[in-house]
Structure formats: structure tokens, C-alpha cells
Design a protein around this motif. Structure first.
Motif, PDB file in Angstrom:
ATOM      1  N   PHE A  44      55.015  30.585  27.453  1.00  0.00           N
ATOM      2  CA  PHE A  44      56.029  30.656  28.508  1.00  0.00           C
ATOM      3  C   PHE A  44      56.356  32.111  28.819  1.00  0.00           C
ATOM      4  CE2 PHE A  44      56.430  26.792  26.145  1.00  0.00           C
ATOM      5  CZ  PHE A  44      56.685  25.809  27.086  1.00  0.00           C
ATOM      6  N   THR A  45      56.360  32.441  30.087  1.00  0.00           N
ATOM      7  CA  THR A  45      56.729  33.804  30.481  1.00  0.00           C
ATOM      8  C   THR A  45      58.215  34.061  30.307  1.00  0.00           C
ATOM      9  OG1 THR A  45      56.844  33.029  32.775  1.00  0.00           O
ATOM     10  CG2 THR A  45      54.825  34.135  32.083  1.00  0.00           C
ATOM     11  N   SER A  46      59.001  33.017  30.092  1.00  0.00           N
ATOM     12  CA  SER A  46      60.420  33.203  29.780  1.00  0.00           C
ATOM     13  C   SER A  46      60.648  33.358  28.276  1.00  0.00           C
ATOM     14  CB  SER A  46      61.236  32.011  30.300  1.00  0.00           C
ATOM     15  OG  SER A  46      60.699  30.788  29.824  1.00  0.00           O
ATOM     16  N   GLY A  47      59.560  33.373  27.506  1.00  0.00           N
ATOM     17  CA  GLY A  47      59.661  33.576  26.066  1.00  0.00           C
ATOM     18  C   GLY A  47      59.669  35.047  25.703  1.00  0.00           C
ATOM     19  N   ILE A  48      59.490  35.328  24.414  1.00  0.00           N
ATOM     20  CA  ILE A  48      59.434  36.712  23.941  1.00  0.00           C
ATOM     21  C   ILE A  48      58.050  37.263  24.251  1.00  0.00           C
ATOM     22  CG2 ILE A  48      59.609  38.215  21.927  1.00  0.00           C
ATOM     23  CD1 ILE A  48      62.257  36.957  22.742  1.00  0.00           C
ATOM     24  N   LEU A  49      57.973  38.155  25.212  1.00  0.00           N
ATOM     25  CA  LEU A  49      56.693  38.719  25.628  1.00  0.00           C
ATOM     26  C   LEU A  49      56.356  39.965  24.814  1.00  0.00           C
ATOM     27  CD1 LEU A  49      56.999  38.410  29.516  1.00  0.00           C
ATOM     28  CD2 LEU A  49      56.100  36.745  27.870  1.00  0.00           C
ATOM     29  N   CYS A  50      55.106  40.387  24.932  1.00  0.00           N
ATOM     30  CA  CYS A  50      54.660  41.638  24.312  1.00  0.00           C
ATOM     31  C   CYS A  50      54.469  42.701  25.383  1.00  0.00           C
ATOM     32  CB  CYS A  50      53.329  41.428  23.588  1.00  0.00           C
ATOM     33  SG  CYS A  50      53.437  40.526  22.035  1.00  0.00           S
ATOM     34  N   ASP A  51      54.446  43.950  24.938  1.00  0.00           N
ATOM     35  CA  ASP A  51      53.962  44.999  25.827  1.00  0.00           C
ATOM     36  C   ASP A  51      52.492  45.256  25.511  1.00  0.00           C
ATOM     37  OD1 ASP A  51      53.823  46.633  23.576  1.00  0.00           O
ATOM     38  OD2 ASP A  51      55.514  47.894  24.144  1.00  0.00           O
ATOM     39  N   THR A  52      51.890  46.219  26.182  1.00  0.00           N
ATOM     40  CA  THR A  52      50.452  46.435  26.038  1.00  0.00           C
ATOM     41  C   THR A  52      50.064  47.058  24.712  1.00  0.00           C
ATOM     42  OG1 THR A  52      50.623  48.576  27.165  1.00  0.00           O
ATOM     43  CG2 THR A  52      50.140  46.645  28.528  1.00  0.00           C
ATOM     44  N   LYS A  53      51.029  47.470  23.905  1.00  0.00           N
ATOM     45  CA  LYS A  53      50.742  48.022  22.585  1.00  0.00           C
ATOM     46  C   LYS A  53      51.091  47.035  21.470  1.00  0.00           C
ATOM     47  CE  LYS A  53      49.075  51.841  24.098  1.00  0.00           C
ATOM     48  NZ  LYS A  53      47.602  52.062  23.977  1.00  0.00           N
ATOM     49  N   GLY A  54      51.273  45.776  21.838  1.00  0.00           N
ATOM     50  CA  GLY A  54      51.453  44.743  20.827  1.00  0.00           C
ATOM     51  C   GLY A  54      52.867  44.563  20.331  1.00  0.00           C
ATOM     52  N   TRP A  55      53.860  45.188  20.952  1.00  0.00           N
ATOM     53  CA  TRP A  55      55.257  45.032  20.533  1.00  0.00           C
ATOM     54  C   TRP A  55      55.838  43.746  21.121  1.00  0.00           C
ATOM     55  CZ3 TRP A  55      57.566  48.010  16.983  1.00  0.00           C
ATOM     56  CH2 TRP A  55      57.103  49.311  16.764  1.00  0.00           C
ATOM     57  N   TYR A  56      56.320  42.862  20.260  1.00  0.00           N
ATOM     58  CA  TYR A  56      57.127  41.729  20.727  1.00  0.00           C
ATOM     59  C   TYR A  56      58.502  42.261  21.121  1.00  0.00           C
ATOM     60  CZ  TYR A  56      53.825  38.148  19.154  1.00  0.00           C
ATOM     61  OH  TYR A  56      52.728  37.333  18.994  1.00  0.00           O
ATOM     62  N   LEU A  57      58.947  41.957  22.340  1.00  0.00           N
ATOM     63  CA  LEU A  57      60.153  42.552  22.910  1.00  0.00           C
ATOM     64  C   LEU A  57      61.309  41.561  22.838  1.00  0.00           C
ATOM     65  CD1 LEU A  57      58.448  44.093  26.075  1.00  0.00           C
ATOM     66  CD2 LEU A  57      58.783  45.174  23.838  1.00  0.00           C
ATOM     67  N   PHE A  58      62.115  41.700  21.818  1.00  0.00           N
ATOM     68  CA  PHE A  58      63.315  40.866  21.677  1.00  0.00           C
ATOM     69  C   PHE A  58      64.452  41.555  22.438  1.00  0.00           C
ATOM     70  CE2 PHE A  58      60.567  39.642  18.270  1.00  0.00           C
ATOM     71  CZ  PHE A  58      60.809  38.291  18.039  1.00  0.00           C
ATOM     72  N   ASP A  59      64.362  41.490  23.762  1.00  0.00           N
ATOM     73  CA  ASP A  59      65.256  42.237  24.646  1.00  0.00           C
ATOM     74  C   ASP A  59      66.476  41.375  25.000  1.00  0.00           C
ATOM     75  OD1 ASP A  59      63.558  40.497  25.959  1.00  0.00           O
ATOM     76  OD2 ASP A  59      63.263  41.786  27.701  1.00  0.00           O
ATOM     77  N   PHE A  60      67.318  41.136  24.022  1.00  0.00           N
ATOM     78  CA  PHE A  60      68.458  40.241  24.212  1.00  0.00           C
ATOM     79  C   PHE A  60      69.528  40.852  25.109  1.00  0.00           C
ATOM     80  CE2 PHE A  60      67.121  38.575  19.850  1.00  0.00           C
ATOM     81  CZ  PHE A  60      66.328  37.582  20.415  1.00  0.00           C
ATOM     82  N   GLU A  61      69.580  42.156  25.218  1.00  0.00           N
ATOM     83  CA  GLU A  61      70.543  42.799  26.128  1.00  0.00           C
ATOM     84  C   GLU A  61      70.289  42.350  27.561  1.00  0.00           C
ATOM     85  OE1 GLU A  61      73.789  45.398  26.977  1.00  0.00           O
ATOM     86  OE2 GLU A  61      72.985  44.752  25.041  1.00  0.00           O
ATOM     87  N   ARG A  62      69.025  42.274  27.934  1.00  0.00           N
ATOM     88  CA  ARG A  62      68.673  41.823  29.289  1.00  0.00           C
ATOM     89  C   ARG A  62      68.846  40.319  29.435  1.00  0.00           C
ATOM     90  NH1 ARG A  62      64.484  39.355  31.582  1.00  0.00           N
ATOM     91  NH2 ARG A  62      63.251  39.380  29.665  1.00  0.00           N
ATOM     92  N   ARG A  63      68.471  39.586  28.420  1.00  0.00           N
ATOM     93  CA  ARG A  63      68.487  38.132  28.512  1.00  0.00           C
ATOM     94  C   ARG A  63      69.910  37.562  28.469  1.00  0.00           C
ATOM     95  NH1 ARG A  63      63.249  35.969  27.255  1.00  0.00           N
ATOM     96  NH2 ARG A  63      61.803  37.641  26.712  1.00  0.00           N
ATOM     97  N   PHE A  64      70.785  38.222  27.698  1.00  0.00           N
ATOM     98  CA  PHE A  64      72.139  37.688  27.505  1.00  0.00           C
ATOM     99  C   PHE A  64      73.183  38.777  27.774  1.00  0.00           C
ATOM    100  CE2 PHE A  64      69.483  35.314  24.345  1.00  0.00           C
ATOM    101  CZ  PHE A  64      69.493  34.093  25.010  1.00  0.00           C
ATOM    102  N   PRO A  65      73.325  39.188  29.034  1.00  0.00           N
ATOM    103  CA  PRO A  65      74.285  40.260  29.343  1.00  0.00           C
ATOM    104  C   PRO A  65      75.730  39.866  29.050  1.00  0.00           C
ATOM    105  CG  PRO A  65      73.449  39.233  31.357  1.00  0.00           C
ATOM    106  CD  PRO A  65      72.625  38.710  30.237  1.00  0.00           C
TER     107      PRO A  65
END
Length: 712
Positions: A44-65
Motif C-alpha cells: 500500500f502506498t499509504s503504508g510506511i514507504l522507503c526512500d531510494t537508500k532503503g530507509w523505512y520512513l516512519f514520518d508520523f509528523e506528516r501522517r498525524f499532524p
């Protein structure tokens, strides 16, 4: 060093029956790494995505303002490991982070780790099977979230799976809504219970949607042709009844054959099919702002036939691709799960009837189907052996491996564009250094000789462009690495590919570049007092480490032998390359152990006997003799050396089951000899298996050469 009892050695069982020893090695590898297709999972693209260097991005600031200071979020994912193995992870924390693996706390951030100022690391032992990760992070005044990756993301990409039973088979982490800290809640999650909380990504539509799946997936304003795909199984030959309705034009294909075409309204037909697995494709038109009104039923013996999309983590019956304009992909391409398609809105692949969902492809075997440089050299050895022994089964194994990796390259680029980090061809898509592409690319071109494929040619062009135009070089055009170092390993990671691409393209610039690299690497690394090569140079200091690491020197002479198999005698660099090869030969002969093996550090007999370098030296010397480059007294010495080395391999590192011992694990670089001394060996490591097979074949080729008076 003694790896096993002498009675368990290949020599004790087979003696000088070298063909059987080679077959033993090849059959064991193929048997333990069988042909397995890529796996398809829902993500799911609404899940925890990676960047191109393999980092899983737990970007909760953006997801839950709306989250409050002190709120926490959980992340959870299952990671499968084929064996118990050490693994190291890297974390960058915005706020406090705790990580649990299999119920045990393995990482707790410190204040200095936070604010994304630096990376923190933790090492764990992954258990064979599923390893359950649970991560907890807290919102602070400066943010909410963290990133996580394997410390070697291009080598060990961790593809996590959903741990929630109802989502079994789905790819990716799940994450919670922001909640207040509750120790009982944490205990429940660590025990595998996820009840009582809202988990994302959502797998159901959260508001009223159109009754038409095509509209749900592609939107009301979409227009064109959507393709639906499914499959079914019949236990015996039967007449099936097909019925449905649509407000637009529909075409039905069963097993790739047009089985019905209707303009609109209700339709039905009967078709006789054999027992077994069958495919369904439906091409359905849709107009802007309108519903397709599509409905479909399949019956046999008066009962509904069960349809399956065949995707892990998805219980729906249909997959969807589109939208397409006038240029609809061929049915053969639509039946494939290796192709991406050009739709009205750009490149597309298969989707499911769930929000933000995509079908993804993953290489989940320990080795088979993966693009890595050790696999590249292993497959090269197996391919050479398959030709020599006329083993069609080995050849098919290798050529199918080559085909599938090349065939999914376009998909892997697409997957990277959508999810940040691809599930297949991970190292190839990383593509920042020579070992991301050179070894496997060289094998791919060798396989191309036996089975040409346009996908392989296209991929070779990509690699050639990278080496020529994007790979880092110094001012004199020698290859170097992005961390401002140079490694002799990169001779093999570049020269064999350049030689084969020269043959493919007939562009002499690639052969000239291969010669240039050989000459320049000698200038940088050759130790005149030893006639050996130093392993690395840190360009910051401009000094080599003066450590003759065995496999590194093996890469050098194997690469030179590959170049000399291609280089014509009239080439202006021929004398320089042959002189380099002969000097290396002299140096290597001087440090051979009485067992016939060479040591992990070539000039340090206290280090262990190393299998991959010994194999490479056998290959290089054998080729040098057959090419007429090693002559006179040196030839006599090399012939004796090869015999001792191959016998040493059979006695010391190959056991009666075809297992290979004493292969140095993948190396980093250091100026300390103690680093190379403690750099351990691995059991049945792919850095050595294919090269050992290749060494045996080269030994047999040399024996045949020497037995033919016309060539002696």
C-alpha cells in the motif's frame, strides 16, 4: 587450519576423478538453491514507504499532524530469515525510539541520537524463520518519527511483512494511530495481539464508494480500457458457462484466446476446457463520469467456479491494470506478471480492489533470483561447466536465472519509483558502484551468447552507460569509489563486463577502457617488492594499505585472464597487460602453501587457507598456459602449482558432500592486518562456489590442452 577430517574430503572419496568433484559442487549448489519464482504480495502506498537508500520512513509528523506532545505510535513488522544470522540495523531518531525484536528490547535511543543529528546502530541475531519487530516512538516539540534500515541495505534489503493475522501475506510495516503510553498495550502487542487499536495502512474503503471496482480504483473521471485478470482451476475437462453484463464493450480471453466479445448489455456463452489451471483476461471500456456496469459469473456443473488473483495478502478475485488508450498491450504481455505497461497516465502495473493497493514483486529466496555480484560469478562458473559437460539441466537453471533478472528490470525501476526501494534487483537499482552491476552484468552477457534476449541487451546498455558516464573516476580516468577509496576488487567488477560489452557492441572504446583500467590499477596498487597487489587505497591519504588480501589478488588475475581471452596480440596495450599478468603470476607462486592452497593474507601463512582465491589462481594460471602467455620455466612451475592447488582444494576445502569451506566473507577495507586476520570464512559462500567449479573446468581444459601434441 583443518576444516574437516581427511576421510570426509572429496579427495578421499573421488581421488583424481575431477569431473565427479565438479559435478558434486554444482549439483549441491543447485539442489540447495532450486528454481523458485518471484513472490507477489499486496502493498500500500499509504503504508510506511522507503526512500531510494532503503530507509523505512516512519514520518508520523506528516501522517498525524493532530498528535499531541507525549503521544506515541507503534510500528510492527515481521522479517523472515533463511537461517540464524547476525544482522545490523541503522536508526535515525527524531524523538525517543525503542525497538523490540522477538519480544526483547534491542535498542533504546539516547538523547544524543535524537533530532536526526546522527545515526544510531544496533546489532541482533536474526532467528531462522519469522522475526517480529515492534518499534515505539514518542512525539516531542521537535517532531514525531524515525527512519530505519539495514546497515547494508543494498546487500541485505529487509522486506518486512504485516504481522497482523488478518493481513497475512501483505508486504510492509503496519503502524498505529497516536495513543497514550500504556504498558499493558505494549505487552499485548509484543505477545502478538493487535486488537483494540486502529492500524494502518487501511485495507478497506472508509467511505461510500462506487459499486464499480474500475471506478473505485481508477476514479470516476478515468476513461479508456481497464484490464482485469484472474485465474481458476478445473479438476477435469468440463464445459464452463460464462455469463455477465456490462454497459460498455467487453472482450474476454481465456488462456490467451479470445473467447467472447460483447458490445453492452447481458451476455453468456459456453466453452469446453481441459482440466488444470486457466487464466482469465477481461478488457472493459469505461467512459468519463460513467460506470462500466461490469458483472461476471463463471459456472461449471451448475456451481460457481472459484476465481483467484493469486496474490499473497489479497483475497479478492481480480487484479486491475490501466487505464489504456488505443495502444493496449498484447495479451501475451498482459498474461505475464513480469511486465509493466504504458498506460494513459504513464507506466502502470497491477492493482487490487483495496485503497492505495499495488501488487509488488519480491525476490525472497536466499540466493536464487537475486542480482548480486557473488551470484554473478557463481552463475558464470556454472554456465561454463554446463557447456563443458553438456549438461542441459545446469544450463537451463543458469539461463532461466539470467532471463528472469533481466526480464523484471523495467518492473524494478517502476517499483522503485512507486515504493522507493524495489523488491527485486535491489542492488542493480542501487547502482552507485561497480560491484552493483559489473560482475552480474558480465555473466548476463555471457548467458546472452546462449540465449539472446532484448531485455538483457537493454540492461547491458544501461550498465555500459553507467560505467562510461556515471561511475566515479579520478582525473586519469581510473575507477574509484564514492567514499574516496579504490579497491582492487573493482578490476573484476569492471574489466570482464567491458570486454564482453566490447564484443556485443563492437565499440573498441570499451576494450580500450578495460586495458586502461588494468594499467592504472597496477600503477596504484602493485607492490614491486612482493609482485602482489595491495587491497585498497584511501585517496584522502594517497597511500595503499600494503596488505595482499587473497581474494582481492584473485579478482585481479581473474580479471586479467578475462581481458587476455579477448585482447588481440596486435592491440597496443597487449604487452603491458601480459607483463602485468606475468609479474602477478610470479608473486602468487612465491606464496603458495605446501598444501597447495593460498592463505587469507597471501604473505601470512598463519591465516587460514582460503578457497575463492585459490580457485581464481587456478583459473588464471590455466588460461595463461592455454593462451601461450605463460611459457618455458614459468609454465612448468605453474603446471605444478595448478596440480597442487586443485588437489589441495579437494583435500582441504571440498568435502565428500560437495560443501565448500574456507571462503572469506565479504570484505570491508582497513589499514590493519588484524582486520584481515579476523575476517572469517563462511560455509558454502557464493563468493567461492562458482569459482571453484570454474577452477575445476579450467583444470580439465588445461589437461586436454597438454595432452594434445599439436597445441603443446
Amino acid at each position: 587450519m583443518k576444516y574437516f577430517n581427511q576421510e570426509d574430503s572429496a579427495y578421499a572419496v573421488y581421488g583424481d576423478r575431477d569431473r565427479e568433484v565438479i559435478a558434486l559442487l554444482a549439483n549441491r549448489f543447485i539442489g540447495e538453491n532450486p528454481q523458485v519464482p518471484y513472490q507477489y504480495r499486496l502493498d500500500f502506498t499509504s503504508g510506511i514507504l522507503c526512500d531510494t537508500k532503503g530507509w523505512y520512513l516512519f514520518d508520523f509528523e506528516r501522517r498525524f499532524p493532530q498528535a499531541q506532545i507525549g503521544d506515541i505510535c507503534y510500528g510492527a513488522g515481521d522479517l523472515y530469515s533463511h537461517e540464524q544470522t547476525p544482522s545490523r540495523f541503522e536508526v535515525r531518531c527524531q524523538g525517543p525510539v525503542i525497538c523490540y525484536v522477538n519480544g526483547e528490547e534491542v535498542f533504546h535511543s539516547q538523547p544524543g541520537d535524537e533530532s536526526f543529528k546522527t545515526s544510531a546502530f544496533f546489532s541482533i541475531t536474526l532467528l531462522a524463520g519469522i522475526n517480529r519487530f515492534v518499534l515505539v516512538t514518542e512525539k516531542t516539540e521537535i517532531g514525531f518519527g524515525f527512519t530505519l534500515r539495514n546497515a547494508k541495505p543494498q546487500w541485505e534489503p529487509p522486506h518486512f511483512l504485516s504481522p497482523i493475522p488478518e493481513r497475512n501475506g501483505q508486504a510492509g510495516f503496519v503502524y498505529s494511530e497516536p495513543v497514550k503510553w500504556d504498558s499493558e498495550c505494549l505487552k499485548s502487542i509484543l505477545s502478538g495481539c493487535y486488537d483494540g487499536m486502529t492500524w494502518f495502512p487501511r485495507v478497506k474503503y472508509d467511505k461510500a464508494q462506487s459499486c464499480c471496482p474500475i471506478t473505485r480504483i481508477f476514479g470516476s473521471s478515468s476513461e479508456g480500457t481497464a484490464v482485469l485478470k484472474s485465474g481458476f482451476f478445473l479438476d477435469e475437462a468440463k464445459t464452463i458457462h460464462v455469463a455477465g453484463r456490462s454497459d460498455t464493450k467487453v472482450r474476454l480471453f481465456i488462456d490467451g484466446n479470445l473467447s467472447g466479445e460483447w458490445q453492452n448489455g447481458a451476455w453468456e456463452s459456453e466453452i469446453m476446457l481441459q482440466g488444470g489451471t486457466h487464466s482469465l483476461l477481461i478488457l472493459c471500456q469505461k467512459h468519463t463520469g460513467e460506470e462500466s456496469g461490469f458483472d461476471f459469473r463463471l459456472e461449471a456443473d451448475g456451481k460457481a467456479v472459484s476465481l483467484s488473483a493469486g496474490i499473497k495478502g489479497y483475497e479478492g478475485q481480480w487484479l486491475y491494470a490501466g487505464m489504456f488508450g488505443k495502444d493496449i498491450p498484447p495479451v501475451s504481455d498482459l498474461l505475464s506478471m513480469e511486465k509493466v505497461y504504458e498506460g494513459i497516465n504513464g507506466t502502470c502495473f497491477w492493482k487490487a480492489d483495496q485503497p492505495d493497493s499495488f501488487v509488488r514483486m519480491f525476490a525472497e529466496e536466499e540466493l536464487y533470483g537475486k542480482w548480486t555480484y557473488p551470484c554473478g560469478v557463481t552463475l558464470y562458473g556454472l554456465l561454463t561447466a554446463s557447456r563443458y559437460f553438456n549438461r542441459a539441466d545446469w544450463q537451463e537453471y543458469v539461463l532461466e536465472y539470467a532471463r528472469m533478472t533481466a526480464a523484471v528490470y523495467d518492473y524494478s525501476v517502476y517499483d522503485k519509483s512507486v515504493f522507493g526501494y524495489p523488491g527485486v534487483n535491489t542492488q542493480l537499482c542501487w547502482l552507485s558502484e561497480l560491484d552493483d552491476c559489473g560482475s552480474f552484468g558480465s555473466f548476463l552477457l555471457e548467458a546472452y551468447k546462449d540465449r539472446p534476449a532484448k531485455e538483457a541487451k537493454k540492461l547491458a546498455d544501461v550498465i555500459a552507460d553507467f560505467m562510461r558516464n556515471r561511475q566515479r573516476r579520478e582525473k586519469d580516468m581510473v575507477f574509484s569509489r564514492n567514499n574516496n577509496t579504490m579497491w582492487i576488487d573493482d578490476m573484476y567488477m569492471s574489466i570482464p563486463f567491458l570486454c564482453r560489452y566490447y564484443k556485443l557492441s563492437d565499440n573498441h572504446a570499451y576494450l580500450d577502457d578495460a586495458c586502461r583500467q588494468a594499467k592504472l590499477f597496477k600503477q596504484y596498487f602493485f607492490m614491486n617488492d612482493k609482485n602482489l597487489m595491495s587491497h585498497i587505497i584511501d585517496l584522502t591519504y594517497g597511500k595503499m594499505n600494503r596488505i595482499p588480501w587473497s581474494r582481492g589478488n584473485g579478482w585481479v588475475v581473474l580479471a586479467l585472464s578475462e581481458l587476455l581471452l579477448t585482447l588481440p596480440e596486435e592491440h597496443p596495450d597487449y604487452d603491458a597487460v601480459t607483463s602485468f599478468f606475468l609479474e602477478m603470476t610470479e608473486g602468487i607462486l612465491q606464496v603458495q602453501d605446501k598444501t597447495g592452497m593460498w592463505h587469507q593474507i597471501l604473505d601470512d601463512p598463519s591465516t587460514y587457507e582460503e578457497a575463492s582465491s585459490t580457485s581464481m589462481f587456478i583459473c588464471a594460471f590455466s588460461r595463461g598456459i592455454r593462451l601461450g602467455i605463460i611459457t618455458e620455466d614459468l609454465r612448468i612451475r605453474c603446471m605444478a602449482s595448478i596440480t597442487r592447488a586443485w588437489t589441495g582444494m579437494k583435500k582441504t576445502v571440498i568435502n565428500r558432500k560437495g560443501d565448500l569451506y574456507g571462503v572469506c566473507r565479504g570484505s570491508d577495507c582497513s589499514y590493519s592486518r588484524s582486520y584481515y586476520r579476523q575476517l572469517g570464512w563462511r560455509f558454502n559462500d557464493p563468493h567461492g562456489i562458482g569459482i571453484a567449479v570454474l577452477a575445476g573446468v579450467e583444470k580439465l581444459l588445461l589437461d586436454e590442452f597438454l595432452q594434445n601434441p599439436a597445441t603443446c
